[in-house]
Each structure stands twice: as C-alpha cells, then as structure tokens.
Design an enzyme around this catalytic site. Structure first.
Site, PDB file in Angstrom:
ATOM      1  NE  ARG A   1      -4.066  -1.822   2.044  1.00  0.00           N
ATOM      2  CZ  ARG A   1      -4.881  -2.236   2.991  1.00  0.00           C
ATOM      3  NH1 ARG A   1      -4.664  -1.918   4.249  1.00  0.00           N
ATOM      4  NH2 ARG A   1      -5.920  -2.965   2.691  1.00  0.00           N
TER       5      ARG A   1
ATOM      6  N   GLY B   1     -13.014  -9.182  -1.324  1.00  0.00           N
ATOM      7  CA  GLY B   1     -12.922 -10.379  -0.484  1.00  0.00           C
ATOM      8  C   GLY B   1     -11.670 -11.178  -0.771  1.00  0.00           C
TER       9      GLY B   1
ATOM     10  CE  LYS C   1     -22.740 -17.686   6.018  1.00  0.00           C
ATOM     11  NZ  LYS C   1     -22.801 -17.040   7.321  1.00  0.00           N
TER      12      LYS C   1
ATOM     13  N   GLY D   1     -13.787  -3.944   0.690  1.00  0.00           N
ATOM     14  CA  GLY D   1     -15.163  -3.509   0.978  1.00  0.00           C
ATOM     15  C   GLY D   1     -15.632  -2.392   0.061  1.00  0.00           C
TER      16      GLY D   1
END
Ligand code: AMP
Length: 419
Positions: free
Chosen positions: A35, A377, A221, A400
């Site tokens: 980063r 993710g 999910k 996110g």
C-alpha cells in the site's frame, strides 16, 4: 473536477489521504509495504510538480489517543525507503507541532501526520459511551462528535492548499479525511492515481463493457453477495455463480446437497434471481457437478457428485470437472470479465482446482484481448495464490469499497471529489 495530471502543484501544499494501514509484526516492522509503494506515484507527482505533500492515514483500530501500538511512526523507515527520501513526522495530527510543520513545509518535502483514528472525530463515532447508555445519551454523544468532527476536519484542511484522495480502500466511508474534508477545497480536490485506476477499471466494467460480459461471483454465502448479483444482472450476459452459494440455489430447486453450505432463508431470493435472469436473457451457470468431501478438511475423502445428488454426510467444496469445463469455455469466450469470490475452498489445495481453472481461463481471455477485473474479499488472495495477478487487466485493492461500488452504491469518498 480537477485532475492530478493537469493540476498545477507549484508552491502548493497538498494534503493526501493515503491508505497506509499496513500490517506490522511484533517488532512494529512493516511486513507488507504494497500500500505504501502504491501511493508513491501520487506523492511523487505532487513533489515533481513543485509542491509539498502532507500525508494522512489511519492504522488499525485504535480506541484511545495516543495508542503507541498504532502509531504511524513505526512506518517512517518504510515510507522513507519507498519514497527514497527523508520525511517529517508530526506526533499528533491535531497538535501545534502538526500546524507548524505544515506551515514550514517547503516544496519537495513530505510530512506524515500521526494516525487520524487516534481521534474519534475521524470516523465521527462517539467513543467511551457506557454500555447501558440510553437512546437519548447515545443521540447526544452522536451530536457532540459530529460537531467536533467539523472542527477536526477544518483543522486538517487548514494545513493545505489542495486535497487528494488516494485511499480507495476507505472510499466507502464518510470519514473526515476521506470525504468531509473535500468541502474545504471546492476547486482544488482530486483523485490520486490509485483512486483513479480503481474507478476507471470498475466503471469500464460496469458502464461500458465489451461483450460478452461474464461475472463470476463465488465465495461462501448468497446473503453477502445478493446486492452485487442483483446489480450485475442488468449488465452482464453470463453470470457464473460458484462456491458455497451454489448449494443454496440447488437446494432451492429441491436438489439433495448433503451437508453443503446452505441458507434456506435465501431460497426465495435464489428463485427471484433465476427468474429475473431469464427475463433479462442473462445466462446463469451453476456447478452441475461438485468435488464433495466427507469433512471440511484437506485430508477428507473426496468424490465427484452431481451437485443435486450429494449423499448425506458429504459436502460440495469445489466445482467438479464438467462444471470447470463449462466455466472455462464461457470465460474464454468473454470480452469483459469480473471475478469476485472463489468457486471452491481454494485455501485447501485439494479444493482449489476449480478456482485455479477460473483464474487461468481469465488470464487466457485477457491475453486474447478481454478486460478483466479481479477483486473484493478473497479473490485477490486467490489470484495471488496461483501467481496470475499480473496476467489479468486489473486487481482491485478495494475490498469492501469495491464490493459496495459493485453493489451500485455511491461511495462517499468518490462522490465528495466529483461533487
Ligand atoms: P467470500 O468472502 O464470501 O468471497 O467467501 C470466500 C470464502 O468462501 C473462501 O474462504 C472459500 O473457502 C469459501 N468457499 C468457497 N467455496 C466454498 C464451498 N463450496 N463451501 C464452503 N466454503 C466455500
């Protein structure tokens, strides 16, 4: 809207929201400086244009001020190494020292401010509220922090002449440094190169995809991916649904899924997705066969089963060989590809075959001219595991923020610059 490429930085101080939320080891050394390295082009652009840079970031989730464990001073040596120059540091992003150091900053110099999240004002969420606080007390604390957040933001803005947001990973948060501060620079705010790259890549996929456009949505999910799937249905030609989600779709149609992952409360949603896809002419690809295991373990016994005929006590943990063949064919024939979420438990080599084949097919399609975006993710870890991150068009660092962008949400950090 200003652009970092054309803005005149000569003699200007730029306050840059970077994402230096990097991992540290027990000796407080940076273990992965990706980063920091990613932010170098934006910082260099300001310096080479004759300006100076004031860097602000959060690190971890400190709950008090100061919290030495989360001090950004730990990262100074790494920032200096990656930038190839010495930098200044202010021990408190609000104190007199920060103000003076910002004032005295000369063109070509860099000042790093201490962790913004030492102040609750950065996030604008009250801290230290008693657990049994009633609603009135909560509302009062919220009002108070929102007021002091204005002062905090104004103070940060006072250090500089222009504002650059280069922290895509926090762009989905309406924090002081990621969104609110932009108000103080109506004509002098812009994206840094990381933000620009992320936004361009995702807009290319969502707004003007070459066709056919295939999205591969995997992971565990349905409930966590439903909004993304709904938003993508209007845009894609093909939707590959993989991973643990598969079995909720199969079970919703009365299939036998053994002890595979299943969310019965999502059956109605699964039906709605399939129906909407039919109406829109979107082709949905689900695993016809699965690699099944008798335990969630690398040492489990395995067998290939039809995904709707999984015996009791067995669970689907990877796409089966027939499925892999069909996924690969669709992907290789696509011109735009979006990949979010593995199609199996890729962390265990035994169940990584499907995800590896997907990654390889994306790389092949990309080599043949497709545009491919991978992110959100576990997808980044997955493509890295197979060593293919350089062979896709764009790997998002957004996490996110990318997921929310894909869901069709307006990201406060993006909106604040565009406004
Ligand atoms: P997500 O964060 O929702 O993208 O989910 C990623 C996780 O889904 C990874 O840790 C995978 O191991 C897991 N996963 C993928 N396929 C399956 C499956 N068939 N059963 C259980 N977990 C799975």
């Amino acid at each position: 809207m200003q652009s970092i490429d054309t803005y005149d930085f000569k003699g200007k101080k730029a306050i840059i929201r970077v994402d230096f939320n990097v991992p540290l080891n027990e000796n407080f050394e940076v273990t992965d400086d990706t980063r920091i390295r990613a932010a170098v082009p934006t910082i260099k652009k300001v310096l080479e244009g004759g300006g100076s840079a004031i860097l602000m970031s959060h690190l971890g989730r400190p709950k008090k001020n100061p919290d030495p464990k989360f001090s950004l001073k730990h990262i100074i040596p790494t920032v200096e190494k990656d930038l190839g120059m010495a930098i200044e540091f202010a021990n408190d992003c609000m104190g007199d020292e920060a103000k003076e150091k910002a004032e005295n900053l000369k063109p070509g110099q860099v000042l790093l401010l201490e962790n913004l999240r030492f102040y609750a004002e950065e996030e604008g969420k009250p801290r230290g509220l008693a657990e049994d606080a009633n609603d009135d007390e909560k509302a009062a604390a919220k009002k108070l922090i929102k007021e002091s957040q204005k002062e905090f933001t104004k103070r940060l803005a006072s250090y500089a002449d222009c504002y650059i947001n280069d922290a895509f990973g926090t762009a989905h948060r309406a924090h002081a440094s990621t969104a609110l501060i932009a108000e103080y620079f109506p004509n002098d705010k812009m994206f840094g190169y990381i933000m620009e790259g992320e936004i361009k890549a995702i807009d290319k996929v969502l707004e003007s995809p070459s066709r056919p456009f295939t999205a591969i949505i995997g992971g565990s999910k349905v409930s966590s991916k439903i909004t993304i799937i709904e938003n993508l249905l209007n845009r894609v030609d093909n939707l590959i649904i993989g991973g643990g989600m598969t079995y909720t779709f199969v079970a919703a149609n009365g299939g036998k899924i053994g002890s595979s992952l299943c969310e019965p409360d999502q059956f109605d949603i699964a039906h709605t997705i399939v129906k909407k896809a039919e109406e829109l002419g979107v082709k949905i690809y689900l695993a016809q066969d699965s690699v099944c295991a008798d335990a969630f373990s690398e040492t489990a016994n395995t067998q290939v089963c039809s995904s709707n005929q999984i015996p009791d006590g067995w669970m689907g943990l990877d796409a089966g060989p027939e499925t892999v063949k069909s996924f690969v064919e669709v992907i290789e024939n696509s011109k735009t590809i979006l990949w979010n979420g593995p199609v199996g438990v890729f962390e265990m080599d035994k169940f990584a075959t499907g995800s590896k084949a997907v990654a390889e097919a994306i790389a092949k399609a990309t080599a043949n001219g497709a545009f491919s975006l991978v992110g959100g993710g576990d997808s980044v870890a997955c493509i890295n595991k197979f060593g293919l991150s350089k062979q896709v068009s764009y790997v998002s660092t957004g996490g996110g923020a990318l997921l929310e962008y894909m869901e069709g949400k307006v990201l406060p950090g993006v909106a604040a610059i565009r406004k």
